[in-house]
Design a protein around this motif. Sequence first.
Motif, PDB file in Angstrom:
ATOM      1  N   GLY A 252       0.586  -1.040  -0.085  1.00  0.00           N
ATOM      2  CA  GLY A 252       0.165   0.297   0.553  1.00  0.00           C
ATOM      3  C   GLY A 252       0.769   1.403  -0.173  1.00  0.00           C
ATOM      4  N   SER A 253      -0.074   2.629   0.167  1.00  0.00           N
ATOM      5  CA  SER A 253       0.884   3.805   0.084  1.00  0.00           C
ATOM      6  C   SER A 253      -0.130   4.698   0.606  1.00  0.00           C
ATOM      7  CB  SER A 253       1.011   4.326  -1.080  1.00  0.00           C
ATOM      8  OG  SER A 253       1.128   5.720  -1.389  1.00  0.00           O
ATOM      9  N   CYS A 254       0.593   5.437   1.828  1.00  0.00           N
ATOM     10  CA  CYS A 254       0.594   6.450   2.636  1.00  0.00           C
ATOM     11  C   CYS A 254      -0.531   7.393   0.945  1.00  0.00           C
ATOM     12  CB  CYS A 254       0.759   7.573   2.966  1.00  0.00           C
ATOM     13  SG  CYS A 254       0.908   6.176   4.840  1.00  0.00           S
ATOM     14  N   THR A 255      -1.182   8.819   1.371  1.00  0.00           N
ATOM     15  CA  THR A 255      -2.315   9.737   0.361  1.00  0.00           C
ATOM     16  C   THR A 255      -1.490  10.630  -0.142  1.00  0.00           C
ATOM     17  OG1 THR A 255      -3.730   7.738   1.663  1.00  0.00           O
ATOM     18  CG2 THR A 255      -4.929  10.052   0.257  1.00  0.00           C
ATOM     19  N   TYR A 256      -0.394  10.673  -0.136  1.00  0.00           N
ATOM     20  CA  TYR A 256       0.362  12.458  -0.657  1.00  0.00           C
ATOM     21  C   TYR A 256       0.749  11.684  -1.793  1.00  0.00           C
ATOM     22  CZ  TYR A 256       4.307  10.405   2.450  1.00  0.00           C
ATOM     23  OH  TYR A 256       4.686  10.002   3.509  1.00  0.00           O
ATOM     24  N   ARG A 257       1.431  12.893  -2.442  1.00  0.00           N
ATOM     25  CA  ARG A 257       2.954  12.532  -3.146  1.00  0.00           C
ATOM     26  C   ARG A 257       4.123  12.403  -2.319  1.00  0.00           C
ATOM     27  NH1 ARG A 257       0.577  18.259  -6.575  1.00  0.00           N
ATOM     28  NH2 ARG A 257      -1.153  17.641  -7.244  1.00  0.00           N
ATOM     29  N   GLY A 258       4.841  12.209  -3.649  1.00  0.00           N
ATOM     30  CA  GLY A 258       5.371  10.963  -2.933  1.00  0.00           C
ATOM     31  C   GLY A 258       5.806  10.204  -2.539  1.00  0.00           C
ATOM     32  N   ALA A 259       4.315   9.576  -1.872  1.00  0.00           N
ATOM     33  CA  ALA A 259       4.104   8.818  -0.751  1.00  0.00           C
ATOM     34  C   ALA A 259       4.843   7.026  -1.241  1.00  0.00           C
ATOM     35  CB  ALA A 259       3.194   8.633   0.182  1.00  0.00           C
ATOM     36  N   PRO A 260       4.421   7.177  -1.868  1.00  0.00           N
ATOM     37  CA  PRO A 260       4.961   5.104  -2.615  1.00  0.00           C
ATOM     38  C   PRO A 260       6.583   5.459  -1.835  1.00  0.00           C
ATOM     39  CG  PRO A 260       3.429   6.366  -4.293  1.00  0.00           C
ATOM     40  CD  PRO A 260       3.196   6.693  -3.173  1.00  0.00           C
ATOM     41  N   GLU A 261       7.263   6.093  -2.778  1.00  0.00           N
ATOM     42  CA  GLU A 261       8.590   6.661  -2.759  1.00  0.00           C
ATOM     43  C   GLU A 261       9.149   6.088  -1.092  1.00  0.00           C
ATOM     44  OE1 GLU A 261       7.521   7.152  -6.261  1.00  0.00           O
ATOM     45  OE2 GLU A 261       6.833   8.625  -4.921  1.00  0.00           O
ATOM     46  N   ALA A 262       8.194   6.855  -0.269  1.00  0.00           N
ATOM     47  CA  ALA A 262       8.849   6.670   0.784  1.00  0.00           C
ATOM     48  C   ALA A 262       8.542   5.294   1.449  1.00  0.00           C
ATOM     49  CB  ALA A 262       7.952   7.635   2.359  1.00  0.00           C
ATOM     50  N   GLY A 263       8.089   4.437   0.746  1.00  0.00           N
ATOM     51  CA  GLY A 263       6.925   3.083   1.495  1.00  0.00           C
ATOM     52  C   GLY A 263       6.692   2.236   2.448  1.00  0.00           C
ATOM     53  N   GLY A 264       7.660   1.996   3.077  1.00  0.00           N
ATOM     54  CA  GLY A 264       6.867   1.416   4.667  1.00  0.00           C
ATOM     55  C   GLY A 264       7.738   2.401   5.710  1.00  0.00           C
ATOM     56  N   MET A 265       7.827   3.947   5.610  1.00  0.00           N
ATOM     57  CA  MET A 265       8.571   4.701   5.803  1.00  0.00           C
ATOM     58  C   MET A 265       7.138   6.052   6.257  1.00  0.00           C
ATOM     59  SD  MET A 265      10.078   3.160   8.684  1.00  0.00           S
ATOM     60  CE  MET A 265      10.528   5.368   9.183  1.00  0.00           C
ATOM     61  N   ALA A 266       6.242   5.961   5.619  1.00  0.00           N
ATOM     62  CA  ALA A 266       5.862   7.065   4.907  1.00  0.00           C
ATOM     63  C   ALA A 266       4.453   7.249   5.730  1.00  0.00           C
ATOM     64  CB  ALA A 266       4.882   6.950   3.286  1.00  0.00           C
ATOM     65  N   TRP A 267       4.513   6.422   6.866  1.00  0.00           N
ATOM     66  CA  TRP A 267       3.147   6.847   8.122  1.00  0.00           C
ATOM     67  C   TRP A 267       4.545   7.852   8.531  1.00  0.00           C
ATOM     68  CZ3 TRP A 267       6.699   6.488  12.125  1.00  0.00           C
ATOM     69  CH2 TRP A 267       7.199   5.378  12.416  1.00  0.00           C
ATOM     70  N   ASP A 268       5.008   8.669   8.709  1.00  0.00           N
ATOM     71  CA  ASP A 268       6.778   9.132   9.374  1.00  0.00           C
ATOM     72  C   ASP A 268       6.748  10.262   9.560  1.00  0.00           C
ATOM     73  OD1 ASP A 268       7.794   9.735  12.160  1.00  0.00           O
ATOM     74  OD2 ASP A 268       9.791   8.838  10.572  1.00  0.00           O
ATOM     75  N   ALA A 333      -1.055  10.830   6.155  1.00  0.00           N
ATOM     76  CA  ALA A 333      -0.388   9.702   6.716  1.00  0.00           C
ATOM     77  C   ALA A 333      -0.955   7.820   6.960  1.00  0.00           C
ATOM     78  CB  ALA A 333       0.456  10.085   7.994  1.00  0.00           C
ATOM     79  N   SER A 334      -1.770   7.937   7.009  1.00  0.00           N
ATOM     80  CA  SER A 334      -2.595   6.747   6.613  1.00  0.00           C
ATOM     81  C   SER A 334      -2.706   6.312   5.597  1.00  0.00           C
ATOM     82  CB  SER A 334      -3.689   6.891   6.975  1.00  0.00           C
ATOM     83  OG  SER A 334      -4.501   5.508   7.495  1.00  0.00           O
ATOM     84  N   TYR A 335      -2.123   4.765   5.448  1.00  0.00           N
ATOM     85  CA  TYR A 335      -2.641   3.897   4.686  1.00  0.00           C
ATOM     86  C   TYR A 335      -3.525   3.276   4.447  1.00  0.00           C
ATOM     87  CZ  TYR A 335       2.881   3.656   4.822  1.00  0.00           C
ATOM     88  OH  TYR A 335       4.306   3.110   4.889  1.00  0.00           O
ATOM     89  N   ALA A 336      -4.532   3.408   5.130  1.00  0.00           N
ATOM     90  CA  ALA A 336      -5.834   2.356   4.579  1.00  0.00           C
ATOM     91  C   ALA A 336      -6.928   3.369   3.477  1.00  0.00           C
ATOM     92  CB  ALA A 336      -6.323   3.769   6.129  1.00  0.00           C
ATOM     93  N   ILE A 337      -7.318   2.522   3.136  1.00  0.00           N
ATOM     94  CA  ILE A 337      -8.146   2.682   1.516  1.00  0.00           C
ATOM     95  C   ILE A 337      -9.481   3.732   2.235  1.00  0.00           C
ATOM     96  CG2 ILE A 337      -7.198   1.363   0.358  1.00  0.00           C
ATOM     97  CD1 ILE A 337      -9.821  -0.958   1.035  1.00  0.00           C
ATOM     98  N   THR A 338      -9.724   3.414   3.248  1.00  0.00           N
ATOM     99  CA  THR A 338     -10.827   4.751   3.387  1.00  0.00           C
ATOM    100  C   THR A 338     -10.623   5.748   3.978  1.00  0.00           C
ATOM    101  OG1 THR A 338     -11.358   3.690   5.501  1.00  0.00           O
ATOM    102  CG2 THR A 338     -12.633   2.594   3.610  1.00  0.00           C
ATOM    103  N   ARG A 339     -11.300   6.790   4.795  1.00  0.00           N
ATOM    104  CA  ARG A 339     -10.890   7.776   5.334  1.00  0.00           C
ATOM    105  C   ARG A 339     -11.914   7.764   6.881  1.00  0.00           C
ATOM    106  NH1 ARG A 339     -11.621   9.928   0.059  1.00  0.00           N
ATOM    107  NH2 ARG A 339     -15.020  10.899   0.166  1.00  0.00           N
ATOM    108  N   THR A 340     -11.318   8.456   7.965  1.00  0.00           N
ATOM    109  CA  THR A 340     -11.706   8.482   8.901  1.00  0.00           C
ATOM    110  C   THR A 340     -12.391  10.417   8.835  1.00  0.00           C
ATOM    111  OG1 THR A 340     -10.620   6.770   9.938  1.00  0.00           O
ATOM    112  CG2 THR A 340     -11.563   8.479  11.676  1.00  0.00           C
ATOM    113  N   VAL A 341     -13.711  10.060   8.864  1.00  0.00           N
ATOM    114  CA  VAL A 341     -14.160  11.343   9.294  1.00  0.00           C
ATOM    115  C   VAL A 341     -15.453  11.898  10.384  1.00  0.00           C
ATOM    116  CG1 VAL A 341     -16.225  13.106   8.340  1.00  0.00           C
ATOM    117  CG2 VAL A 341     -14.581  11.638   6.948  1.00  0.00           C
TER     118      VAL A 341
END
Length: 382
Positions: A252-268, A333-341
């Motif tokens: 998966g990936s977090c939800t911002y541009r460049g997140a896939p390249e940050a990989g498993g540390m994209a949450w940080d 910063a979330s990898y979730a495929i849903t957004r929490t509102v």
Amino acid sequence: MEKTEGISRARFLGGAAAAGLAGALGPAGAARAAEGRRGLRHRGVVYTVAEGETPATAWNAHRMRADIRAVRRDLHADTVDVTGDGVERLEATACEVAEHGLHVWLQPTPADIPPRDILEHLAETGRFARRLRRQGASVDLSVGCEFQLFVPGIVPGDTVLERVRTLLTGAYDPVVTQRRLDAFTARAARTARSVFDGRLGYAAAQDDRVDWSLFDVVGIDYYSAHPRPADHVRELRRYLRLGKPLAVTEFGSCTYRGAPEAGGMAWDVIDHDKRPPEIKGDLVRSERTQADHLVSLLRVFESMGLYAAMAFEFVTPDTPHRAGDPRHDLDMASYAITRTVQDRPGDPRSDWHWEPKQAFHALARHYAAAARGRRPATDSRT
């Protein structure tokens, strides 16, 4: 990272991979388990059960049942990776998954408790998995996930976060660490085999050295980003050479541009020292980036005929979305495929609901088309 109880996996992914606990996977087998086949045997999503950071975000049975219905009816997944801690939560969720006719990948991941207690938790979960399987459910049992992060005593550090920092800084002895990891992994496999009579797996970080002879399924938490599909194929093929089914236990990936390249540390990218916590820097929210990355990886997995692929993750309640407020839009910063509102944004006691992101819709189209036996559309937009 306010606490480590009921850990959110999105906060601690990829520590070992980023730190470089690298090594050979062991002798390459002659067989390539799934070469020549197309499609995935199991297409799914990770569903985390945990205490939550607040009472409002804690697991509850009513919400869980609604979520699993959505996984089956709207996401069109056929598998759920039920992961987290608390045997009762794991059992209730796995039962709900099975009742919907879905495949269960059951993966207990307690953390920051003594290793003996982790094994007892695994044994209790394994006994339940055996009963569920004998009742006719399709169940695989995973002994756990990235032990060097979740099991105290393998890597220096009293908490998961401290162990992540140790791995990132390299302040550990790799030889001693590997010896401890091997010993605990073998104990976990023996424990699970003693109580469970089905297919056994483990979810490792990409660069972990694991004795895969202990397991029936090779499980990898996969967070690479490559410009070409062939690069992913090349990276994953080394696991197929082991001659066993390969499950991508997280991708998966977090939800911002460049997140896939940050990989498993994209949450940080959250500054938890601020009150309220806020996003660092000037990130640009992009659900399209997340959706495109997931679908591109899914196509790779299908082309290789892998055993399973489970997107990380269905929902992350502790990182709420704030529309129009990028500084406090923790969902980036979330990898979730849903957004929490939240009903009352900014109030940690607020009730909340989830809404599907573009990644949810993209996966749903892909999963539904795969189930019907046809190639899905290439556009991942909603």
